[in-house]
Motif scaffolding. Structure first.
Motif, PDB file in Angstrom:
ATOM      1  N   ILE A 257      22.029  -1.052 -27.876  1.00 13.92           N
ATOM      2  CA  ILE A 257      21.484  -0.419 -29.076  1.00 13.92           C
ATOM      3  C   ILE A 257      19.961  -0.545 -29.144  1.00 13.92           C
ATOM      4  CG2 ILE A 257      21.604  -0.275 -31.584  1.00 13.92           C
ATOM      5  CD1 ILE A 257      24.224   0.376 -30.185  1.00 13.92           C
ATOM      6  N   LEU A 258      19.468  -1.791 -29.095  1.00 14.16           N
ATOM      7  CA  LEU A 258      18.052  -2.018 -29.378  1.00 14.16           C
ATOM      8  C   LEU A 258      17.136  -1.568 -28.242  1.00 14.16           C
ATOM      9  CD1 LEU A 258      18.158  -5.502 -31.161  1.00 14.16           C
ATOM     10  CD2 LEU A 258      18.061  -3.218 -32.170  1.00 14.16           C
ATOM     11  N   ILE A 259      17.394  -2.034 -27.030  1.00 13.32           N
ATOM     12  CA  ILE A 259      16.487  -1.740 -25.924  1.00 13.32           C
ATOM     13  C   ILE A 259      16.354  -0.238 -25.640  1.00 13.32           C
ATOM     14  CG2 ILE A 259      16.160  -1.997 -23.424  1.00 13.32           C
ATOM     15  CD1 ILE A 259      17.011  -4.847 -23.631  1.00 13.32           C
ATOM     16  N   PRO A 260      17.453   0.544 -25.590  1.00 15.71           N
ATOM     17  CA  PRO A 260      17.286   1.978 -25.328  1.00 15.71           C
ATOM     18  C   PRO A 260      16.427   2.687 -26.361  1.00 15.71           C
ATOM     19  CG  PRO A 260      19.569   1.331 -24.995  1.00 15.71           C
ATOM     20  CD  PRO A 260      18.875   0.162 -25.617  1.00 15.71           C
ATOM     21  N   ARG A 261      16.619   2.357 -27.637  1.00 11.51           N
ATOM     22  CA  ARG A 261      15.838   3.022 -28.673  1.00 11.51           C
ATOM     23  C   ARG A 261      14.421   2.475 -28.747  1.00 11.51           C
ATOM     24  NH1 ARG A 261      20.751   3.501 -28.876  1.00 11.51           N
ATOM     25  NH2 ARG A 261      21.862   5.139 -29.969  1.00 11.51           N
ATOM     26  N   ALA A 362      15.430  -0.507 -17.413  1.00  9.64           N
ATOM     27  CA  ALA A 362      16.755  -0.512 -16.782  1.00  9.64           C
ATOM     28  C   ALA A 362      16.965  -1.758 -15.935  1.00  9.64           C
ATOM     29  CB  ALA A 362      16.939   0.736 -15.937  1.00  9.64           C
ATOM     30  N   LEU A 363      15.881  -2.311 -15.411  1.00  8.88           N
ATOM     31  CA  LEU A 363      16.010  -3.544 -14.639  1.00  8.88           C
ATOM     32  C   LEU A 363      16.420  -4.725 -15.518  1.00  8.88           C
ATOM     33  CD1 LEU A 363      12.879  -3.209 -12.329  1.00  8.88           C
ATOM     34  CD2 LEU A 363      15.279  -2.863 -11.701  1.00  8.88           C
ATOM     35  N   ALA A 364      16.163  -4.594 -16.827  1.00  7.07           N
ATOM     36  CA  ALA A 364      16.557  -5.643 -17.769  1.00  7.07           C
ATOM     37  C   ALA A 364      17.769  -5.238 -18.598  1.00  7.07           C
ATOM     38  CB  ALA A 364      15.387  -5.972 -18.706  1.00  7.07           C
ATOM     39  N   ASP A 365      18.283  -4.036 -18.384  1.00  6.55           N
ATOM     40  CA  ASP A 365      19.362  -3.527 -19.227  1.00  6.55           C
ATOM     41  C   ASP A 365      20.343  -2.709 -18.387  1.00  6.55           C
ATOM     42  OD1 ASP A 365      21.024  -2.507 -21.130  1.00  6.55           O
ATOM     43  OD2 ASP A 365      19.458  -1.631 -22.383  1.00  6.55           O
ATOM     44  N   PRO A 366      21.497  -3.266 -18.038  1.00  8.27           N
ATOM     45  CA  PRO A 366      22.464  -2.505 -17.228  1.00  8.27           C
ATOM     46  C   PRO A 366      23.015  -1.275 -17.938  1.00  8.27           C
ATOM     47  CG  PRO A 366      23.407  -4.584 -17.962  1.00  8.27           C
ATOM     48  CD  PRO A 366      21.954  -4.636 -18.293  1.00  8.27           C
ATOM     49  N   TYR A 367      22.984  -1.271 -19.282  1.00  7.39           N
ATOM     50  CA  TYR A 367      23.450  -0.077 -19.998  1.00  7.39           C
ATOM     51  C   TYR A 367      22.566   1.126 -19.697  1.00  7.39           C
ATOM     52  CZ  TYR A 367      23.957   3.241 -23.824  1.00  7.39           C
ATOM     53  OH  TYR A 367      24.105   4.393 -24.554  1.00  7.39           O
ATOM     54  N   LEU A 368      21.252   0.931 -19.713  1.00  5.50           N
ATOM     55  CA  LEU A 368      20.344   2.024 -19.358  1.00  5.50           C
ATOM     56  C   LEU A 368      20.598   2.486 -17.937  1.00  5.50           C
ATOM     57  CD1 LEU A 368      16.851   1.105 -20.868  1.00  5.50           C
ATOM     58  CD2 LEU A 368      18.290   3.062 -21.436  1.00  5.50           C
ATOM     59  N   ALA A 369      20.858   1.545 -17.047  1.00  7.39           N
ATOM     60  CA  ALA A 369      21.086   1.896 -15.646  1.00  7.39           C
ATOM     61  C   ALA A 369      22.330   2.762 -15.495  1.00  7.39           C
ATOM     62  CB  ALA A 369      21.199   0.626 -14.809  1.00  7.39           C
ATOM     63  N   ILE A 370      23.442   2.343 -16.085  1.00  5.66           N
ATOM     64  CA  ILE A 370      24.679   3.110 -15.934  1.00  5.66           C
ATOM     65  C   ILE A 370      24.579   4.443 -16.656  1.00  5.66           C
ATOM     66  CG2 ILE A 370      25.849   2.114 -17.951  1.00  5.66           C
ATOM     67  CD1 ILE A 370      27.436   3.059 -14.569  1.00  5.66           C
ATOM     68  N   ARG A 371      23.861   4.496 -17.764  1.00  6.98           N
ATOM     69  CA  ARG A 371      23.749   5.758 -18.496  1.00  6.98           C
ATOM     70  C   ARG A 371      23.009   6.803 -17.678  1.00  6.98           C
ATOM     71  NH1 ARG A 371      20.709   6.186 -24.253  1.00  6.98           N
ATOM     72  NH2 ARG A 371      18.890   6.127 -22.891  1.00  6.98           N
TER      73      ARG A 371
END
Length: 474
Positions: A257-261, A362-371
């Motif tokens: 939620i937080l990091i992507p936005r 994305a290197l700190a957030d796997p959700y961004l990577a998979i998205r």
């Protein structure tokens, strides 16, 4: 000992109905998402095919004999429906899918109108991908948060240690069990809905699509495995199940939620895109006064007239064997195209800079990577949209150039109002065809996302290894 502990975990999971509950809940959500996206995709493809056929027939049956008038009449082109867009709609709900083609005006891909509910929808459309990216990790967290703490609270940990099981063996057996269970649930879900996508009749299936599905399966397996391993690690170091659940849900909120936005907001604030009005105003000024501001349109046209007269060794325009007006029209189109290309390149460079922030995060957030990786593999990511825009703009430019050149060199002369083009000429102009980028190119563009998933998988494994061997967790 591994076999005994793993068997214990399986029997415990089946006895508490935890696995069937997770599987049924996931299948229900995926079924709702699939039904909605499949129905919408089938209707969208039907509408696009009908509109494409209508405008093509309308173009081929055009009655006007003046090619430039036909260029003003123009036509429409449409983005083909991607098969895997049912799985992950990506950027399609907000990017363009059709383009108006006409002389003197460079249209952009027309985006669909926003619905009022979109203002309040923060997770985007409900798709199979969004379920696996956002909600399946929550199922994993709720299923694994007390994987180790329950042994402590129930008193079975001491019994296992007395019987010769070490903390290392206990944690690794739990990791083996939960990794196997979660990946089986993922594979069952994909095996149910992927064939429905492949044989839905909305598009043909080729080897590239099958390889993309295989890559998607591996990517989502890694993504889910990261949450499994981290959940076991947190459960091992937490004092109780409540603390473990709080930490894991906090991680989910930060990652999903937080990091992507936050990343998108920071990128837009530091490198804002110009408004469409400002961009169009600059483009029109550059076309009128020249890119450097010192070569007005009238001056450029007079230079072209003089050069054309000199080329054909005549002194007056009515002595030319060609249509000078059409040459001037195409020259104006070429200059406008050059101006558009320059300003579009500037906009693309800003977007590329903004995308770098996502790459870093994305290197700190796997959700961004998979998205991002999921969108790219499904043909609905930024690289596909950028290539679609380029292909549509190139087709538009070639389309107008064919018409103006036919008027200029097809037998018409300047101020000759009686010349008519052969009606078969309009049919000879090929329809728009969009070639999706090769899978190798897509994977190459997503190397940061792939590296992020692998990095977090390695980190999770290392953390589990460290906790299992060195931490005092009894």
């Amino acid at each position: 000992m591994y076999l005994l502990l793993t068997t214990k975990e399986w029997l415990g999971g089946l006895r508490t109905y935890a696995l069937p509950a997770v599987l049924l809940s996931l299948l229900l959500l995926l079924g709702i998402a699939f039904a909605g996206t499949h129905s919408r995709s089938a209707q969208v493809k039907k509408n696009r095919l009908a509109a494409n056929a209508h405008f093509r027939q309308q173009w081929e049956q055009l009655k006007t004999g003046d090619p430039h008038s036909a260029a003003h009449f123009g036509t429409y082109i449409f983005k083909p429906v991607m098969l895997l867009s049912n799985f992950d709609s990506g950027l399609e709900p907000v990017t363009g899918t059709s383009m108006r083609i006409e002389a003197h005006v460079q249209h952009s891909m027309a985006a669909p109108a926003l619905r009022p509910v979109d203002i309040y929808t923060r997770f985007g459309g409900l798709t199979i991908a969004s379920i696996l990216q956002l909600f399946f990790p929550l199922f994993i967290i709720f299923g694994c948060y007390d994987s180790y703490t329950q042994e402590k609270t129930s008193g079975t940990l001491g019994l296992l240690l007395i019987q010769g099981a070490s903390q290392n063996i206990i944690l690794k057996s739990k990791a083996r069990y939960y990794l196997t269970a979660v990946n089986i649930i993922l594979l069952i879900s994909l095996l149910i809905y992927m064939p429905a996508l492949l044989f839905s009749g909305t598009s043909s299936t080729d080897n590239t699509t099958l390889i993309s599905i295989l890559c998607l399966t591996v990517a989502y397996s890694i993504y889910c495995s990261i949450f499994v391993l981290l959940a076991i690690v947190v459960s091992a170091i937490a004092k109780n199940g409540r603390q473990s659940l709080l930490i894991l849900t906090g991680c989910w909120l930060v990652w999903n939620i937080l990091i992507p936005r936050l990343g998108a907001g920071i990128a837009a604030e530091l490198h804002p895109l110009p408004s469409q009005y400002q961009q169009q105003e600059k483009i029109e000024k550059a076309i009128k006064m020249g890119i450097n501001g010192h070569s007005p349109k009238e001056e450029r046209q007079q230079q072209l007239i003089d050069a054309t007269l000199k080329q054909y060794h005549v002194e007056r325009t009515d002595q030319l064997p060609i249509n000078l007006n059409a040459i001037l029209l195409q020259a104006s189109e070429d200059y406008a195209q050059m101006v558009y290309d320059i300003y579009n390149a500037k906009t693309d460079s800003i977007i590329s800079i903004q995308n770098r922030y996502n790459n870093y995060l994305a290197l700190a957030d796997p959700y961004l990577a998979i998205r991002h990786l999921s969108m790219a593999l499904c043909g609905t990511g930024y690289i596909q949209q950028q290539q679609l825009d380029n292909a549509a703009r190139q087709y538009r430019n070639d389309f107008i150039r064919r018409l103006n050149n036919e008027l200029a060199y097809g037998g018409s002369k300047t101020d000759d109002s009686h010349w008519k083009v052969n009606a078969a000429f309009y049919q000879s102009i090929p329809p728009f065809h969009y070639q999706t980028p090769a899978l190798s190119q897509v994977l190459k563009s997503q190397w940061v996302m792939i590296a992020s998933l692998l990095l977090w998988l390695i980190i999770s494994i290392c953390l589990l290894q460290i906790i299992a061997q060195y931490a005092g967790i009894e």
